[in-house]
Design an enzyme around this catalytic site. Structure first.
Site, PDB file in Angstrom:
ATOM      1  N   ASN A  13       0.841  -1.194   0.000  1.00 37.14           N
ATOM      2  CA  ASN A  13       0.000   0.000   0.000  1.00 37.14           C
ATOM      3  C   ASN A  13       0.885   1.257   0.000  1.00 37.14           C
ATOM      4  O   ASN A  13       1.581   1.532   0.975  1.00 37.14           O
ATOM      5  CB  ASN A  13      -0.889  -0.052   1.261  1.00 37.14           C
ATOM      6  N   PRO A  14       0.872   2.029  -1.089  1.00 36.36           N
ATOM      7  CA  PRO A  14       1.763   3.200  -1.179  1.00 36.36           C
ATOM      8  C   PRO A  14       1.485   4.250  -0.105  1.00 36.36           C
ATOM      9  O   PRO A  14       2.405   4.954   0.330  1.00 36.36           O
ATOM     10  CB  PRO A  14       1.500   3.769  -2.576  1.00 36.36           C
ATOM     11  N   ASP A  69      -1.586  -4.947  10.002  1.00 32.63           N
ATOM     12  CA  ASP A  69      -2.953  -4.974   9.505  1.00 32.63           C
ATOM     13  C   ASP A  69      -3.679  -3.844  10.216  1.00 32.63           C
ATOM     14  O   ASP A  69      -3.495  -3.645  11.424  1.00 32.63           O
ATOM     15  CB  ASP A  69      -3.619  -6.325   9.766  1.00 32.63           C
ATOM     16  N   GLY A 173      -7.168   5.898   1.821  1.00 31.92           N
ATOM     17  CA  GLY A 173      -8.239   5.117   2.447  1.00 31.92           C
ATOM     18  C   GLY A 173      -9.372   5.991   2.966  1.00 31.92           C
ATOM     19  O   GLY A 173      -9.951   6.787   2.235  1.00 31.92           O
ATOM     20  N   TYR A 174      -9.682   5.862   4.249  1.00 30.08           N
ATOM     21  CA  TYR A 174     -10.815   6.576   4.857  1.00 30.08           C
ATOM     22  C   TYR A 174     -10.421   7.939   5.436  1.00 30.08           C
ATOM     23  O   TYR A 174     -11.224   8.577   6.115  1.00 30.08           O
ATOM     24  CB  TYR A 174     -11.416   5.723   5.986  1.00 30.08           C
ATOM     25  N   LYS A 196      -0.678  14.299  10.839  1.00 33.00           N
ATOM     26  CA  LYS A 196      -1.290  12.971  10.985  1.00 33.00           C
ATOM     27  C   LYS A 196      -0.263  12.006  11.600  1.00 33.00           C
ATOM     28  O   LYS A 196      -0.562  11.274  12.540  1.00 33.00           O
ATOM     29  CB  LYS A 196      -1.765  12.428   9.627  1.00 33.00           C
ATOM     30  N   HIS A 201      -2.579   6.185  14.663  1.00 32.93           N
ATOM     31  CA  HIS A 201      -2.515   4.817  15.176  1.00 32.93           C
ATOM     32  C   HIS A 201      -1.164   4.182  14.839  1.00 32.93           C
ATOM     33  O   HIS A 201      -0.532   3.536  15.655  1.00 32.93           O
ATOM     34  CB  HIS A 201      -3.683   4.000  14.593  1.00 32.93           C
TER      35      HIS A 201
HETATM   36  P1  IMP Z   1      -4.946  -3.645   5.249  1.00 36.04           P
HETATM   37  O1  IMP Z   1      -4.212  -3.319   6.512  1.00 36.04           O
HETATM   38  O2  IMP Z   1      -4.022  -3.816   4.088  1.00 36.04           O
HETATM   39  O3  IMP Z   1      -5.922  -4.769   5.416  1.00 36.04           O
HETATM   40  O4  IMP Z   1      -5.791  -2.380   4.815  1.00 36.04           O
HETATM   41  C1  IMP Z   1      -6.415  -1.630   5.738  1.00 36.04           C
HETATM   42  C2  IMP Z   1      -7.409  -0.667   5.093  1.00 36.04           C
HETATM   43  O5  IMP Z   1      -7.863   0.150   6.162  1.00 36.04           O
HETATM   44  C3  IMP Z   1      -6.780   0.267   4.077  1.00 36.04           C
HETATM   45  O6  IMP Z   1      -6.971  -0.167   2.751  1.00 36.04           O
HETATM   46  C4  IMP Z   1      -7.547   1.561   4.324  1.00 36.04           C
HETATM   47  O7  IMP Z   1      -8.757   1.527   3.605  1.00 36.04           O
HETATM   48  C5  IMP Z   1      -7.869   1.488   5.804  1.00 36.04           C
HETATM   49  N1  IMP Z   1      -6.849   2.208   6.590  1.00 36.04           N
HETATM   50  C6  IMP Z   1      -5.888   1.681   7.392  1.00 36.04           C
HETATM   51  N2  IMP Z   1      -5.120   2.640   7.918  1.00 36.04           N
HETATM   52  C7  IMP Z   1      -5.604   3.784   7.428  1.00 36.04           C
HETATM   53  C8  IMP Z   1      -5.200   5.134   7.593  1.00 36.04           C
HETATM   54  O8  IMP Z   1      -4.216   5.481   8.268  1.00 36.04           O
HETATM   55  N3  IMP Z   1      -5.934   6.027   6.925  1.00 36.04           N
HETATM   56  C9  IMP Z   1      -7.012   5.720   6.154  1.00 36.04           C
HETATM   57  N4  IMP Z   1      -7.417   4.479   5.946  1.00 36.04           N
HETATM   58  C10 IMP Z   1      -6.708   3.511   6.591  1.00 36.04           C
END
Ligand code: IMP
Length: 220
Positions: A13-14, A69, A173-174, A196, A201
């Site tokens: 994830n970039p 995750d 993401g969100y 941020k 987190h």
């Molecule tokens: P995963 O950890 O690859 O399963 O992806 C977690 C998903 O949660 C991401 O694709 C985002 O949609 C969301 N997410 C996780 N961390 C963040 C963040 O810091 N900002 C915004 N969305 C997040």
């Protein structure tokens, strides 16, 4: 001061990669991004998926490796999207229990999927007011040894609420929907990335990883 060992980082994830670059840089950790296909996230929770990803990437690299995750947790939706945050719009869910009823991968590129996920979240929350819009970003970061054994896991959380429409162009993401308690109500997409990264987190979990590494200087 003892120098910290170089860490490999497993993520495709970039958006996450940019944040690790900034935060680990500030914490004085050298790191190397790994390019390997992401393993399937088959665990029922963030902890299980962080562990399986870190193990997988560490064995791939033959080196000390971090992987995470993460997800957005909305208590009024039974904790959703939670562990399925990345593929929320491809899932059929029960929002009273937070159960995932079915999942069919749409094969959409990441940006399109993120957009559909935000849209789904806004739809599900359209009748929710006040505290029913509270949410937190949660992450578990796992540190794995070169043989894949898990050495340590750290959790981080950032609290806030979900807006009725996106604000800001940064982040991923969100972020554009998440008004943070620690960013004066601005979304994680409106603030400077450094702001941020100071309260996220991910930052909180990485601080715990750094502390553990300092306490275990023999781990290389
Ligand atoms: P995963 O950890 O690859 O399963 O992806 C977690 C998903 O949660 C991401 O694709 C985002 O949609 C969301 N997410 C996780 N961390 C963040 C963040 O810091 N900002 C915004 N969305 C997040």
């Amino acid at each position: 001061m003892t120098s910290l060992p170089r860490l490999h980082l497993g993520t495709g994830n970039p958006g996450k990669l940019r944040e690790y670059q900034a935060i680990l840089g500030e914490l004085g950790h050298e790191f190397l991004p790994l390019s390997a296909p992401e393993p399937e996230e088959t665990a029922p929770d963030l902890d299980g998926n962080a562990r399986l990803k870190a193990s997988f990437y560490a064995r791939h690299a033959g080196a000390l490796t971090l992987a995470e995750d993460a997800g957005l947790v909305v208590p009024s939706l039974g904790g959703l999207p939670g562990v399925i945050s990345a593929r929320f719009s491809d899932c059929e869910v029960d929002t009273s229990t937070g159960r995932v009823l079915s999942y069919r991968a749409s094969g959409r590129p990441r940006e399109a999927l993120d957009e559909a996920n935000r849209h789904r979240l806004l739809q599900l929350l359209s009748a929710h007011e006040g505290d029913a819009r509270r949410a937190s970003f949660q992450v578990v970061i796992a540190l794995a040894a070169p043989d894949g054994a898990i050495l340590f896991t750290a959790r981080g959380e950032a609290h806030g609420r979900i807006l009725r429409e996106p604000r800001g162009l940064g982040g991923f993401g969100y972020d554009a929907l998440f008004s943070g308690d620690e960013t004066d109500g601005l979304t994680f997409a409106e603030v400077d990335p450094a702001r941020k990264n100071a309260v996220s987190h991910r930052r909180k979990a990485l601080e715990l990883i750094r502390r553990w590494m300092r306490e275990h200087p023999q781990v290389r």
